[in-house]
Design a protein around this motif. Sequence first.
Motif, PDB file in Angstrom:
ATOM      1  N   CYS A  16     -12.233 -17.711 -77.249  1.00 41.88           N
ATOM      2  CA  CYS A  16     -10.927 -18.257 -76.862  1.00 41.88           C
ATOM      3  C   CYS A  16     -10.330 -19.034 -78.038  1.00 41.88           C
ATOM      4  CB  CYS A  16     -11.021 -19.091 -75.588  1.00 41.88           C
ATOM      5  SG  CYS A  16     -11.814 -20.669 -75.729  1.00 41.88           S
ATOM      6  N   SER A  17      -9.000 -19.064 -78.050  1.00 46.42           N
ATOM      7  CA  SER A  17      -8.331 -19.685 -79.191  1.00 46.42           C
ATOM      8  C   SER A  17      -7.422 -20.852 -78.822  1.00 46.42           C
ATOM      9  CB  SER A  17      -7.519 -18.635 -79.948  1.00 46.42           C
ATOM     10  OG  SER A  17      -6.532 -18.077 -79.104  1.00 46.42           O
ATOM     11  N   ARG A  18      -7.050 -20.976 -77.531  1.00 46.77           N
ATOM     12  CA  ARG A  18      -6.117 -22.028 -77.132  1.00 46.77           C
ATOM     13  C   ARG A  18      -6.675 -22.966 -76.076  1.00 46.77           C
ATOM     14  NH1 ARG A  18      -3.710 -17.453 -76.464  1.00 46.77           N
ATOM     15  NH2 ARG A  18      -3.383 -17.746 -74.247  1.00 46.77           N
ATOM     16  N   SER A  19      -7.233 -22.376 -75.001  1.00 46.99           N
ATOM     17  CA  SER A  19      -7.630 -23.228 -73.881  1.00 46.99           C
ATOM     18  C   SER A  19      -8.827 -22.662 -73.126  1.00 46.99           C
ATOM     19  CB  SER A  19      -6.457 -23.405 -72.905  1.00 46.99           C
ATOM     20  OG  SER A  19      -6.137 -22.167 -72.295  1.00 46.99           O
ATOM     21  N   ALA A  20      -9.636 -23.597 -72.649  1.00 46.01           N
ATOM     22  CA  ALA A  20     -10.755 -23.282 -71.762  1.00 46.01           C
ATOM     23  C   ALA A  20     -10.704 -24.331 -70.660  1.00 46.01           C
ATOM     24  CB  ALA A  20     -12.088 -23.343 -72.507  1.00 46.01           C
ATOM     25  N   VAL A  21     -10.392 -23.889 -69.437  1.00 40.36           N
ATOM     26  CA  VAL A  21     -10.271 -24.837 -68.332  1.00 40.36           C
ATOM     27  C   VAL A  21     -11.283 -24.489 -67.244  1.00 40.36           C
ATOM     28  CG1 VAL A  21      -7.841 -25.281 -68.849  1.00 40.36           C
ATOM     29  CG2 VAL A  21      -8.426 -23.597 -67.098  1.00 40.36           C
ATOM     30  N   ASP A 126      -7.901 -19.008 -72.254  1.00 45.12           N
ATOM     31  CA  ASP A 126      -6.595 -18.603 -72.777  1.00 45.12           C
ATOM     32  C   ASP A 126      -5.682 -18.020 -71.702  1.00 45.12           C
ATOM     33  OD1 ASP A 126      -7.245 -19.466 -75.335  1.00 45.12           O
ATOM     34  OD2 ASP A 126      -7.997 -17.504 -75.965  1.00 45.12           O
ATOM     35  N   GLU A 127      -5.826 -18.505 -70.485  1.00 45.50           N
ATOM     36  CA  GLU A 127      -5.002 -18.101 -69.339  1.00 45.50           C
ATOM     37  C   GLU A 127      -5.044 -16.600 -69.066  1.00 45.50           C
ATOM     38  OE1 GLU A 127      -1.070 -19.728 -69.927  1.00 45.50           O
ATOM     39  OE2 GLU A 127      -1.787 -21.766 -69.610  1.00 45.50           O
ATOM     40  N   ARG A 128      -6.143 -15.933 -69.485  1.00 48.23           N
ATOM     41  CA  ARG A 128      -6.200 -14.487 -69.256  1.00 48.23           C
ATOM     42  C   ARG A 128      -7.563 -13.967 -68.808  1.00 48.23           C
ATOM     43  NH1 ARG A 128      -5.815 -14.183 -75.204  1.00 48.23           N
ATOM     44  NH2 ARG A 128      -7.867 -13.555 -75.896  1.00 48.23           N
ATOM     45  N   SER A 147     -13.524 -11.496 -65.048  1.00 46.01           N
ATOM     46  CA  SER A 147     -12.370 -10.717 -64.608  1.00 46.01           C
ATOM     47  C   SER A 147     -11.241 -10.842 -65.626  1.00 46.01           C
ATOM     48  CB  SER A 147     -11.875 -11.216 -63.248  1.00 46.01           C
ATOM     49  OG  SER A 147     -10.650 -10.589 -62.905  1.00 46.01           O
ATOM     50  N   GLU A 148     -10.614  -9.735 -65.898  1.00 52.74           N
ATOM     51  CA  GLU A 148      -9.418  -9.693 -66.744  1.00 52.74           C
ATOM     52  C   GLU A 148      -8.190  -9.369 -65.888  1.00 52.74           C
ATOM     53  OE1 GLU A 148      -9.147 -10.170 -70.101  1.00 52.74           O
ATOM     54  OE2 GLU A 148     -11.271 -10.436 -70.531  1.00 52.74           O
ATOM     55  N   ASP A 149      -8.339  -9.441 -64.562  1.00 52.37           N
ATOM     56  CA  ASP A 149      -7.253  -9.127 -63.652  1.00 52.37           C
ATOM     57  C   ASP A 149      -6.102 -10.122 -63.854  1.00 52.37           C
ATOM     58  OD1 ASP A 149      -6.512  -7.628 -60.929  1.00 52.37           O
ATOM     59  OD2 ASP A 149      -5.979  -9.759 -60.738  1.00 52.37           O
ATOM     60  N   VAL A 150      -4.923  -9.615 -64.119  1.00 51.93           N
ATOM     61  CA  VAL A 150      -3.755 -10.444 -64.405  1.00 51.93           C
ATOM     62  C   VAL A 150      -3.416 -11.343 -63.210  1.00 51.93           C
ATOM     63  CG1 VAL A 150      -1.281 -10.392 -64.949  1.00 51.93           C
ATOM     64  CG2 VAL A 150      -2.847  -8.810 -66.085  1.00 51.93           C
ATOM     65  N   LYS A 154      -3.488 -15.419 -63.172  1.00 52.18           N
ATOM     66  CA  LYS A 154      -2.278 -16.167 -62.793  1.00 52.18           C
ATOM     67  C   LYS A 154      -2.596 -17.165 -61.678  1.00 52.18           C
ATOM     68  CE  LYS A 154       2.572 -15.373 -61.493  1.00 52.18           C
ATOM     69  NZ  LYS A 154       2.824 -15.951 -60.204  1.00 52.18           N
ATOM     70  N   LEU A 155      -3.332 -16.727 -60.660  1.00 50.81           N
ATOM     71  CA  LEU A 155      -3.733 -17.630 -59.576  1.00 50.81           C
ATOM     72  C   LEU A 155      -4.516 -18.815 -60.135  1.00 50.81           C
ATOM     73  CD1 LEU A 155      -4.216 -18.438 -56.573  1.00 50.81           C
ATOM     74  CD2 LEU A 155      -6.241 -16.961 -56.657  1.00 50.81           C
ATOM     75  N   CYS A 156      -5.474 -18.548 -61.008  1.00 46.30           N
ATOM     76  CA  CYS A 156      -6.298 -19.619 -61.578  1.00 46.30           C
ATOM     77  C   CYS A 156      -5.469 -20.560 -62.446  1.00 46.30           C
ATOM     78  CB  CYS A 156      -7.459 -19.031 -62.361  1.00 46.30           C
ATOM     79  SG  CYS A 156      -8.679 -18.223 -61.306  1.00 46.30           S
ATOM     80  N   THR A 157      -4.571 -20.003 -63.236  1.00 43.99           N
ATOM     81  CA  THR A 157      -3.705 -20.837 -64.078  1.00 43.99           C
ATOM     82  C   THR A 157      -2.868 -21.766 -63.209  1.00 43.99           C
ATOM     83  OG1 THR A 157      -3.579 -19.154 -65.822  1.00 43.99           O
ATOM     84  CG2 THR A 157      -1.824 -20.812 -65.769  1.00 43.99           C
ATOM     85  N   GLU A 158      -2.223 -21.214 -62.197  1.00 44.72           N
ATOM     86  CA  GLU A 158      -1.360 -22.024 -61.330  1.00 44.72           C
ATOM     87  C   GLU A 158      -2.157 -23.055 -60.542  1.00 44.72           C
ATOM     88  OE1 GLU A 158       0.779 -19.028 -59.145  1.00 44.72           O
ATOM     89  OE2 GLU A 158       2.118 -18.607 -60.839  1.00 44.72           O
ATOM     90  N   ALA A 159      -3.320 -22.658 -60.034  1.00 38.64           N
ATOM     91  CA  ALA A 159      -4.152 -23.588 -59.270  1.00 38.64           C
ATOM     92  C   ALA A 159      -4.630 -24.731 -60.159  1.00 38.64           C
ATOM     93  CB  ALA A 159      -5.344 -22.855 -58.658  1.00 38.64           C
TER      94      ALA A 159
END
Length: 176
Positions: A16-21, A126-128, A147-150, A154-159
């Motif tokens: 990852c290059s930007r974020s790990a949450v 990296d939100e993906r 999972s690489e499912d978009v 998106k659900l994880c990013t928003e949550a």
Amino acid sequence: MPSSVPPTFADLISRCSRSAVHLEMRDVYAVDYETGPFAEWRNGFRPDPDDRASWWRPWLDLVQDTVGRGVAVRRARIVSEPVSEYTRFLYDGTFTNVAAGEQVRWLSRRCTSGIALPGNDFWLFDERTVYWNHFTGDGASAGGEVSEDVGEAKLCTEAFEAVWTRAIAHDQYEIR
């Protein structure tokens, strides 16, 4: 021929290059109550802030290296209040995560009712890329899943962002 072996957690965080949450939503994770760090904590041991060498390795080294590469590492914990004994154990050691460069926030479960949360704890890179953490009913690890499912990303990013916005920074959270 490409390998069909899924990437490990270490592979994912190193790429990852930007974020790990990381979103944690359980009040108890399976631990051995008679041996290991949790048992030591129950017997009165607390990490010494001045003895960094004694802290949880190799995890904290990985966090420090990741943050050193410019990646934001954030962890949010959703907790029931009053907190479980295990959550108190996590809380007492979280200063080591923060010292390694992780940003950590806490959110009372009561404050999450309006947030669409996934059914499992996760890491999101990296939100993906989602690394799902599966657990059994008693809190034992049931393995991870990548999972690489978009839609899932998106659900994880928003949550995560909804939780993060409402959560309280570790140094300001008062354990109840």
